[in-house]
Design a protein around this motif. Sequence first.
Motif, PDB file in Angstrom:
ATOM      1  N   UNK A   7     -10.205 -18.991 -10.464  1.00 39.89           N
ATOM      2  CA  UNK A   7     -11.265 -18.353  -9.691  1.00 39.89           C
ATOM      3  C   UNK A   7     -10.878 -16.924  -9.323  1.00 39.89           C
ATOM      4  N   UNK A   8      -9.616 -16.729  -8.912  1.00 45.03           N
ATOM      5  CA  UNK A   8      -9.178 -15.402  -8.488  1.00 45.03           C
ATOM      6  C   UNK A   8      -9.246 -14.405  -9.636  1.00 45.03           C
ATOM      7  N   UNK A   9      -8.683 -14.776 -10.802  1.00 44.19           N
ATOM      8  CA  UNK A   9      -8.719 -13.823 -11.905  1.00 44.19           C
ATOM      9  C   UNK A   9     -10.115 -13.705 -12.492  1.00 44.19           C
ATOM     10  N   UNK A  10     -10.893 -14.761 -12.353  1.00 45.47           N
ATOM     11  CA  UNK A  10     -12.268 -14.691 -12.811  1.00 45.47           C
ATOM     12  C   UNK A  10     -13.034 -13.570 -12.135  1.00 45.47           C
ATOM     13  N   UNK A 128     -17.783 -17.717 -18.440  1.00 44.84           N
ATOM     14  CA  UNK A 128     -16.752 -18.686 -18.796  1.00 44.84           C
ATOM     15  C   UNK A 128     -15.677 -18.792 -17.717  1.00 44.84           C
ATOM     16  N   UNK A 129     -15.349 -17.679 -17.080  1.00 44.81           N
ATOM     17  CA  UNK A 129     -14.329 -17.698 -16.027  1.00 44.81           C
ATOM     18  C   UNK A 129     -14.831 -18.351 -14.744  1.00 44.81           C
ATOM     19  N   UNK A 130     -16.071 -18.111 -14.367  1.00 45.97           N
ATOM     20  CA  UNK A 130     -16.605 -18.579 -13.088  1.00 45.97           C
ATOM     21  C   UNK A 130     -17.519 -19.778 -13.319  1.00 45.97           C
ATOM     22  N   UNK A 189      -8.679 -13.874 -22.069  1.00 47.61           N
ATOM     23  CA  UNK A 189      -9.452 -15.022 -22.491  1.00 47.61           C
ATOM     24  C   UNK A 189      -9.529 -16.045 -21.350  1.00 47.61           C
ATOM     25  N   UNK A 190     -10.683 -16.657 -21.115  1.00 42.86           N
ATOM     26  CA  UNK A 190     -10.791 -17.646 -20.039  1.00 42.86           C
ATOM     27  C   UNK A 190     -10.108 -18.951 -20.412  1.00 42.86           C
ATOM     28  N   UNK A 191      -9.709 -19.740 -19.420  1.00 39.78           N
ATOM     29  CA  UNK A 191      -9.175 -21.072 -19.712  1.00 39.78           C
ATOM     30  C   UNK A 191     -10.261 -21.974 -20.286  1.00 39.78           C
TER      31      UNK A 191
END
Length: 409
Positions: A7-10, A128-130, A189-191
Amino acid sequence: MSKSSRSSYGWVVVAVGALMTCVAFGSMLSLAVFLQPISETMGWSRSGVSAAATIDFLAMGLSAFFWGALSDRFGTRIVVLSGTLLLGAGLIGASQATSLWQFQLAFGVLIGISAGSFYAPMVAAASAWIEHHRSLAVALVTAGMGVSPLTVAPFASWLITTYDWRTAMLVIGIVALALLIPASLLVRQPPAPSTSAAANGAGVPEGQQWTVGQALRTPQFIILAGAHFACCAAHSGPIFHLVSYAMICGIAPLTAVTVYSLAGFSGLGGRLLLGVLADRFGAKHVLVGGLFVQAMSIATFLAVGQLGEFYALSVIFGLAYGGVMPLYAVLVREYFGVRIMGSMFGAVSAFASLGMALGPLAGGWVFDTFHAYNWLYVGSFAIGMAAVAVALSFPSAKRPSLDLGRAAA
């Protein structure tokens, strides 16, 4: 990666996306500020200069699917870094153009292709991140487009007034490179998505996946692409020619730019407001309401002439056209999932770019032919109401499934 770290890096990715859309689209849309100085200095017609904006959106549309597919396959970082280099080359090249075709090539083709590398790939990356507050995250990425009239446009206007249009465009190109090259390196790249539905789309049965070919043949894609096309075709002309229209109504050039900037600021607020509302009430219902307000605002431009009236209407118009833009990405994410979102939102954005390409050229032709903008607003209102009609056909409850793709094949 833990949920908290994700969430933070997103949100870092969201912030980078907002910066990129601000600089890229602000540079491209700043042609509205350059329009009159270039036309008067170089002796080129307004429709000829406006055609560069039309070429921008055509090039952006034709490249959007390509960039989205590349981001799905190779990652977003290399895509936005390539786009940054093209953006700088386009701005610097356009600043040195000595003929109209050279200007249209540099400002139209190069900047248009570069813009396509930021919008769909960064929206897809943020989505994709959030996983929670997704509508808000997408809204914040696209909010950069709303901030650009408050930053790039006044900066360009000041540079033009202080120096000349060539120096102004050259400086903007150098600043764009200085800001976006480091920003590109922050994109990761997102997880992996937490659920199968998040990866492949809410309606896909467990163990199955959308293919891009199946998704492109669904009624849902056709509706989304058609609505986005009509939405952008409706507001692109009024946005691009707003400064010129205000000046024709007797408003001073620098003051006319503030009308344009206020609309952009309102667009920023609209993205945040409608993004929050979409998380609460659903993207379709909020989209339909926003499109209706947009169409009515366009028609109302025919009745304004004073500065205060322009300010009031630009607030409402900005809230509407800015607020609806992120909602298409939310619907794409819900229907088709994150795995192919770059490709699918790139395809939807391609149709939107074609719609955006109509307005600047149509407005320039209307003015050169009738020496007024009235028919621009009449036509834009009609197209805006068509966008409302198409949006009403969005499915509310059922998500598309693979059966829909097979049935349409």
